[in-house]
Design a protein around this motif. Structure first.
Motif: not given
Length: 227
Positions: A216-224, A178-193
Motif C-alpha cells: 500500500e505504501r508503494a502504491a501511495i509513493k507511486l501516485v505521489q 536512497v541516492a537513486a531518488e536524487v540522481v534518477s529522474p521520476s524515481t522515488r525511494t520508499l523507506n521502510i525502516d
C-alpha cells in the motif's frame, strides 16, 4: 453505411472504456511477496482509475541480471521479460503507470555465498546497474519519464544479519537506493525502516500482513511520483 459508422464509433468508445493503467512489480524475493491486490486497491482508491498489476519478479537474482538486455533465459534477463509484458499491454491501449522495484539482497551476499558467476559483482555498482534497468524499460517502451518506486532494503539491527550477508555491502546498497531518488529522474525511494523485521532474516514471510502494508505504501509513493 451510417449504421456501420455508428457501430465502429461505439466499438472505439468501448475499447477506450476498458483501457486500464498498468503497474509492474519487479525485483527479487521480497518483491515476489508484495500484495498485488493491495497495490491495485490503494491505487484505485487514490486515483479513481482501474489498474492491472503484474508481478514479474524473480527470486535470488542480482542487480546485474536485471540490468542485462540480452541473454538466453528469463531468469537471466527478468527486466526484459517484464518489459515484454508492458509492451504487450501498451500495444492493447493500456497506460504503463510505473514500476515498483525491490531488489538488492543478493548483491549484499558475502563472496563465498554468491553464485560463482557473480562473485566479481560489487554492491558499489548497484546504482549504476539500476539506472540501466530504468533504461531497459524507458527506452523499450518509449517512456523516458516512466516513474519508478524503489523499495529500500529494510534496516537490520547489529547482530541480526543473516550469515550469508556482509553488513558493509548491505549498508552500501541501502545508501545507493536512497541516492537513486536524487540522481534518477521520476524515481522515488520508499523507506521502510520503521518496520520491524525478524532477527537473522531480511524477509517477512511469516508476517504476510506486513507485505500488504508495504504494498500500500508503494502504491501511495507511486501516485505521489505521478503528481
Amino acid at each position: 453505411m451510417r449504421y456501420l459508422l455508428v457501430l465502429l464509433f461505439t466499438l472505439l468508445v468501448s475499447l477506450q472504456t476498458f483501457a486500464n493503467d498498468v503497474i509492474l512489480v519487479a525485483g527479487q524475493s521480497n518483491a515476489l511477496a508484495l500484495d498485488s491486490i493491495a497495490i491495485k486497491n490503494k491505487y484505485q482508491q487514490l486515483t479513481g482509475r482501474t489498474v492491472d498489476v503484474y508481478n514479474c519478479s524473480v527470486g535470488d537474482t542480482y542487480i546485474i541480471q536485471h540490468a542485462q538486455e540480452y541473454a538466453t533465459t528469463y531468469w537471466k534477463t527478468p527486466s526484459v521479460t517484464c518489459r515484454y509484458i508492458a509492451q504487450r499491454e501498451k500495444g492493447q491501449g493500456h497506460a504503463i503507470t510505473g514500476i515498483i522495484f525491490w531488489q538488492g539482497e543478493s548483491d549484499t551476499f558475502k563472496i563465498a555465498n554468491r553464485l560463482s558467476q557473480y562473485q566479481n559483482t560489487w554492491s558499489t555498482d548497484w546504482l549504476r546497474n539500476f539506472q540501466q534497468v530504468q533504461r531497459i524499460f524507458r527506452d523499450g517502451l518509449n517512456e523516458p519519464g516512466l516513474p519508478f518506486v524503489v523499495i529500500k532494503q529494510p534496516s537490520v539491527l547489529p547482530g541480526c544479519f543473516p550469515a550469508a550477508i556482509e553488513p558493509s555491502y548491505y549498508n552500501i546498497v541501502r545508501e545507493l537506493q536512497v541516492a537513486a531518488e536524487v540522481v534518477s529522474p521520476s524515481t522515488r525511494t520508499l523507506n521502510i525502516d520503521d518496520i520491524n523485521y525478524d532477527c537473522n532474516s531480511v524477509h517477512l514471510y511469516n508476517q504476510p500482513g506486513i507485505y500488504t502494508t508495504i504494498s500500500e505504501r508503494a502504491a501511495i509513493k507511486l501516485v505521489q511520483n505521478l503528481i
